[in-house]
Design a protein around this motif. Structure first.
Motif, short mmCIF file in Angstrom:
data_model
loop_
_atom_site.label_atom_id
_atom_site.label_comp_id
_atom_site.label_asym_id
_atom_site.label_seq_id
_atom_site.Cartn_x
_atom_site.Cartn_y
_atom_site.Cartn_z
N PHE A 55 0.89 -1.46 -0.20
CA PHE A 55 0.13 -0.12 0.13
C PHE A 55 1.47 0.95 0.08
O PHE A 55 1.20 2.13 -0.38
N PHE A 56 2.06 1.30 0.47
CA PHE A 56 2.75 2.66 0.80
C PHE A 56 3.47 2.32 -1.00
O PHE A 56 3.97 3.96 -1.46
N ILE A 204 -7.01 -3.31 -5.47
CA ILE A 204 -5.74 -3.75 -5.52
C ILE A 204 -5.39 -2.45 -3.51
O ILE A 204 -4.67 -3.81 -3.11
N ALA A 205 -5.74 -1.26 -4.13
CA ALA A 205 -5.42 -0.86 -2.97
C ALA A 205 -5.97 -1.20 -1.39
O ALA A 205 -5.80 -1.31 -0.25
N ALA A 209 -5.37 -2.22 1.71
CA ALA A 209 -5.28 -1.77 2.72
C ALA A 209 -6.55 -2.75 4.53
O ALA A 209 -6.08 -2.69 5.39
N PHE A 210 -6.54 -3.47 3.74
CA PHE A 210 -7.66 -4.40 4.60
C PHE A 210 -6.67 -5.67 5.06
O PHE A 210 -6.88 -6.12 6.28
N LEU A 211 -6.14 -6.32 4.71
CA LEU A 211 -4.79 -7.26 4.88
C LEU A 211 -3.88 -6.84 6.17
O LEU A 211 -3.15 -7.15 6.66
N SER A 212 -3.76 -5.38 5.77
CA SER A 212 -2.52 -4.67 6.46
C SER A 212 -2.93 -4.44 7.83
O SER A 212 -1.85 -4.24 8.53
N ILE A 213 -4.15 -4.94 8.34
CA ILE A 213 -4.44 -4.98 9.65
C ILE A 213 -4.47 -6.42 10.67
O ILE A 213 -4.73 -6.97 9.54
N THR A 214 -3.63 -6.61 11.54
CA THR A 214 -3.48 -7.23 12.16
C THR A 214 -4.32 -7.86 12.90
O THR A 214 -5.36 -6.70 13.69
#
Length: 242
Positions: A55-56, A204-205, A209-214
């Motif tokens: 995402f970055f 894709i963004a 963004a959804f998968l970046s949450i732990t």
């Protein structure tokens, strides 16, 4: 003969007791196999690590996600929307805005003309020289996209160190602003350069963004168990008071 036989027997008994007993056989050594922590497995923390980095790169390299009118003319990335606002409001020095724009300008120039952009020409490249005099009505009509772009840009920078929900919140705001523009906006503009457009890269963004949450599954299970244990205690206490 009897006494001699008794002496011989006593000597044999002493000799047998004086001999050391054989040592017991050593037990087989137990081999402990250590498993590497998270080795080879896609854990939630590892997925969050790679998703936040992806995402970055999408944000900082200014991969086009949408196309909306803004103070700079037409903006295609959250960085451009954020930069136009920062320049017009003079919140940060121009050097900070140029630092945000510089990685995307390098990627764009290298893919198009194989040239390296100049630091002093960044505002001319992105039409930000006259952003101060542009009307603010353009951005006020799209507050969701403006706020979502702020969260996306800030979340991408912060997510490199500590991934969080800021990126997902910003992406959802941008998508809602685009959907709102398509459903409740004015009639379609005759000029294609001034119309709102959505690129497939925004999906894709959203996924990144959804998968970046732990997600801490163990903590969730412990909280659910503690709640289930405390509920009978509360009910029994109330019954005793009655």
């Amino acid at each position: 003969m009897a006494p001699s036989s008794r002496k011989e027997r006593a000597a044999e008994a002493r000799a047998s007791t004086s001999k050391p007993s054989p040592a017991p056989a050593p037990a087989p050594a137990v081999q402990v196999q250590r498993r590497p922590v998270g080795g080879g497995r896609w854990t939630s923390r590892r997925i969050s690590f790679y998703a936040s980095r992806a995402f970055f790169l999408l944000i900082i390299l200014q991969i086009p996600l949408f196309r909306v009118p803004c103070r700079a003319g037409t903006c295609t990335t959250p960085i451009q929307v954020t930069s136009s606002q920062l320049v017009s409001n003079e919140i940060f020095p121009p050097s900070v805005v140029k630092a945000l724009l510089f990685p995307g300008a390098i990627a764009s120039n290298l893919t198009k003309s194989m040239t390296f952009p100049r630091w002093n020409d960044l505002f001319d490249i992105y039409n930000l020289t006259e952003a101060k005099t542009a009307s603010a009505v353009i951005d006020l009509q799209r507050l969701e996209i403006l706020a979502g772009s702020y969260f996306c840009a800030a979340g991408a920078l912060v997510g490199v160190i500590n991934p969080g929900r800021m990126t997902l919140f910003g992406t959802l705001l941008v998508i809602w602003g685009l959907v709102k523009e398509a459903l409740f906006g004015k009639p379609v503009n005759s000029d294609p350069t001034q119309s709102v457009h959505v690129y497939p890269t925004i999906l894709i963004a959203l996924i990144c963004a959804f998968l970046s949450i732990t997600y801490n599954v163990k903590k969730t299970v412990r909280n659910s168990q503690s709640v289930s244990i405390t509920k009978p205690l509360q009910s029994s206490a109330k019954s005793k008071l009655k």
